[in-house]
Design an enzyme around this catalytic site. Structure first.
Site, PDB file in Angstrom:
ATOM      1  CE1 TYR B  91      -3.728  -2.375   0.161  1.00 47.24           C
ATOM      2  CE2 TYR B  91      -2.452  -3.381   1.802  1.00 47.24           C
ATOM      3  CZ  TYR B  91      -3.521  -3.363   1.170  1.00 47.24           C
ATOM      4  OH  TYR B  91      -4.323  -4.590   1.230  1.00 47.24           O
ATOM      5  CG  ASP B 150      -2.091 -11.981   8.085  1.00 49.40           C
ATOM      6  OD1 ASP B 150      -2.238 -12.687   8.905  1.00 49.40           O
ATOM      7  OD2 ASP B 150      -3.331 -11.773   7.332  1.00 49.40           O
ATOM      8  CG  HIS B 405       2.002  -8.664  -1.891  1.00 52.20           C
ATOM      9  ND1 HIS B 405       3.053  -9.456  -1.082  1.00 52.20           N
ATOM     10  CD2 HIS B 405       1.443  -8.267  -1.080  1.00 52.20           C
ATOM     11  CE1 HIS B 405       2.926  -9.101   0.047  1.00 52.20           C
ATOM     12  NE2 HIS B 405       2.023  -8.103   0.082  1.00 52.20           N
ATOM     13  CE1 TYR B 488      -8.763  -4.295   1.636  1.00 54.49           C
ATOM     14  CE2 TYR B 488      -9.311  -3.428   3.908  1.00 54.49           C
ATOM     15  CZ  TYR B 488      -8.184  -4.068   3.188  1.00 54.49           C
ATOM     16  OH  TYR B 488      -7.019  -4.687   3.498  1.00 54.49           O
ATOM     17  NE  ARG B 489      -4.628  -1.140   3.708  1.00 54.82           N
ATOM     18  CZ  ARG B 489      -4.219  -1.983   4.878  1.00 54.82           C
ATOM     19  NH1 ARG B 489      -4.945  -3.305   5.013  1.00 54.82           N
ATOM     20  NH2 ARG B 489      -3.131  -1.853   5.336  1.00 54.82           N
TER      21      ARG B 489
END
Lengths: 130, 543
Positions: B91, B150, B405, B488-489
């Site tokens: 992100y 996580d 990723h 969502y993000r």
């Protein structure tokens, strides 16, 4: 084409994460960090910093991505645990911490200071033969 | 030294000097070598001219220093980009959304200001990680659990502001929802507290969320309206016991009533932990789930065809072999006797599905022993780890790992019908986009009122591959939106395209964000472009 092929294989693995996750409880996971490796007072600085900054990924036990990756890479030719290695150079350790490798990210100086990195590098090379 | 866009070299040099005066010379980073440490290791633009990079970084240690830095930046109109631990990999990490911004690195602000066992909350600074908070609580012998995501190296503040999630009971799983009170430095350097914290000497800042008047905390999540310097979080008092159990249903269409019953059980608080969906049948097919037995010839042949065409045959195979088509694992936190009773009640409800079978799962009196910690999925017990990175790391099954990723993660309705529809849509999309076609994908259950799919896209250092993946990602965002499913993000590379799908009434929501942005940050210095919100001068420059 080789590169593209490799990319798609990884993409396949990732694209299926949504279904790979549900088998959570079937996976045994242990965390050396969470059980016994909170460093006690008087331990060498390099050991303390290694424990705090590195062992969550490179420590012992199932579910340590760094250890698993190095086992897969070297297949036992050298220890998968970084703190059992005797062939690492301090320069190489610093190179990986400051540049990352594969999915291991870069670590900034606000996370691991130069002095702490010196200590970690000294700790991981403590058993090297002269 | 790089110069932020729109800033003169002279002004930047003056600002750097003032930053150094504010935080100390050693905590202002301007050399190429130091600034490179702020690159997003998982950048989908890695090595391209468009890669989002910093011009410098400043690392304050106190709120007062943050205020000074923000005032300096506001004076010189220098774009700044706050990060907490900077480990929001996938992100954006520690890189800015607007290239050339100065990263405001809050990692040094790592104080755990309070952990209150009596009222079960913590108050922390942005540089505190989940590992830090867990370790503090363990060392003090405090009987509270932190709901962890996580990756445990993230910041509770950063993760909650980005609206991440965890695994414990619904009250705590949504990390933004479980916060209580924040302190914010605004673009003019002013310090503000929300909720009860707005009252000097308030005794309930971390106990009552909304305070008095408009409750504005949400405006500081997934946004660029302020620099959050403190946040409170509700923590879970250590439960008495944990129990899990799995229901398996025989036919594919049983997924629909299974989800309906799950929702009822969760929304009535019968089951309290995060549920996990699975497929005992499809896990035999190889990649769907680790640990299943290998498929026999008959199943291999069936799975070689598009799953939508073989569902009835798979039903027959599942019935013949006595294996469930779909499964749902429930977890219960509470008194051991209550957990057992709730599991029995859940079985009774699921028994409305003909042929439903049940398997008792793990049962622990809490806290776990060290040995037990080695046998469980630790985030389900509030223990942080980095185990998620095993996915994508080098392994026997993945000998040529990528370089990170990003996630395509749409929210879909929490129904079985929506799962089938999403599989149809995403299978067709994967074919259209020449992506690997998943045989059948199941969503995760972080949020109790909506499913979330998590499809990972690899990041490589192959520029052309990254370009193709970015295009495919944006196309998937569009396809999902056409079906009413929104992300969502998302990573900075796709924040504008995702925000573009939240377009009801000619983008009224984005126009509201922009109006707020222009009012409270008129120079547009804070996190320009984050979540698709650009300040006025950059909107005009972009036309």
């Amino acid at each position: 084409m080789k590169k593209l092929g490799a990319c798609l294989v990884v993409a396949l693995a990732f694209f299926l994460v949504a279904t790979a996750l549900p088998a959570q409880e079937a996976v045994s996971r242990s965390s050396a960090w969470t059980t016994s490796t909170t460093p006690s007072q008087g331990e060498p600085r390099g050991y303390v910093q290694y424990t705090n900054d590195c062992s969550m990924c490179h420590g012992e036990g199932v579910g340590k991505p760094g250890t698993l990756a190095l086992q897969a890479k070297y297949k036992g030719a050298v220890p998968a645990l970084l703190d059992k290695r005797t062939d690492l150079t301090q320069a190489l350790i610093k190179q990986y911490v400051r540049n990352g490798i594969s999915i291991m990210p870069i670590f900034r100086k606000t996370e691991i200071s130069d002095a702490d990195l010196d200590a970690i590098a000294a700790y991981l090379t403590r058993n090297n033969k002269p | 030294m790089k110069i932020p866009p729109g800033v003169s070299a002279g002004d930047f040099a003056d600002a750097i000097k003032q930053f150094e005066d504010a935080v100390g010379k050693e905590w202002v980073f301007t050399s190429d070598e130091d600034v490179a440490l702020y690159r997003d290791a998982y950048s989908p633009f890695w090595g391209e001219a468009d890669e989002l990079v910093a011009s410098a970084a400043v690392a304050p240690d106190t709120v007062e220093q943050v205020q000074k830095v923000v005032r300096i930046a506001n004076h010189y109109k220098i774009p700044i980009y706050p990060v907490s631990t900077g480990k929001d990999l996938g992100y954006g990490g520690s890189a800015p959304t607007y290239s050339g911004s100065v990263v405001l690195d809050l990692k040094r602000m790592n104080r755990i200001l309070e952990v209150n066992e009596q009222n079960a909350y913590a108050l922390v600074e942005p540089g505190v990680s989940y590992f830090d908070l867990y370790r503090y609580i363990q060392e003090k012998g405090i009987k509270l659990w932190v709901d962890v995501p996580d990756p445990g190296w993230g910041s509770p503040i950063g993760n909650s502001l980005d609206r991440g999630g965890g695994y414990l009971t619904a009250l705590y799983r949504n990390h933004f929802d479980s916060h209580c009170g924040m302190e914010v430095v605004l673009a003019n350097g002013e310090l503000m507290r929300t909720g009860m914290g707005a009252m000097p000497g308030a005794q309930t800042w971390q106990q009552y969320k909304s305070g008095f008047g408009p409750w504005i905390d949400g405006m500081f999540s997934q946004s660029n309206f302020g620099v959050v310097t403190k946040m409170g979080f509700w923590l879970l008092p250590q439960p008495d016991a944990y129990l899990s159990g799995t229901v398996m249903v025989p036919k594919h269409e049983d997924l629909i009533p299974m989800i309906d019953i799950l929702n009822w059980l969760e929304n009535t608080n019968c089951t309290t932990g995060m549920p996990f969906l699975g497929s005992p049948l499809l896990s035999r097919g190889g990649p769907l789930s680790a640990g299943g037995p290998p498929p026999d010839a008959e199943l291999t042949a069936l799975l070689a065809k598009p799953i939508a065409t073989t569902l009835n045959e798979l039903d027959a195979y599942a019935q013949k072999k006595g294996v469930g088509f779909f499964s749902c694992t429930l977890s219960f936190y509470g008194a051991a006797e209550a957990n057992a009773a709730n599991w029995e009640f859940a079985k009774e409800k699921f028994s409305a599905i003909p042929g439903a079978k049940f398997v008792d799962g793990q049962s622990y009196k809490l806290p776990l022993t060290d040995e037990q910690k080695g046998n469980v999925n630790v985030p389900l017990f509030g223990i942080p780890s980095l185990r998620m990175f095993s996915i994508g790391a080098r392994s026997e099954a993945n000998p040529t790992p990528g370089n990170g990723h990003i996630w395509f993660a749409p929210i879909i309705p929490r129904t079985g019908e929506a799962i089938f529809e999403a599989n149809r849509v995403f299978t067709d999309a994967a074919k259209e986009l020449n992506l690997p076609v998943p045989s059948f994908s199941l969503p995760t259950c972080y949020w109790e009122r909506g499913f979330i799919y998590l499809f990972g896209f690899p990041i490589t250092h192959d520029i052309e591959a990254n370009k193709r993946n970015r295009a495919a990602f944006d196309r998937l965002v569009q396809i999902a939106a056409q079906h009413g499913w929104g992300e969502y993000r998302t990573a900075p590379a796709h924040q504008a395209s995702v925000m573009d799908t939240y377009s009801f009434n000619n983008h009224a929501l984005l126009h509201f964000h922009e109006t707020v942005k222009d009012a409270i940050d008129p120079n547009g210095i804070l996190s320009a472009g984050r979540y698709g919100i650009w300040p006025k001068h950059l909107r005009e420059a972009k036309g």
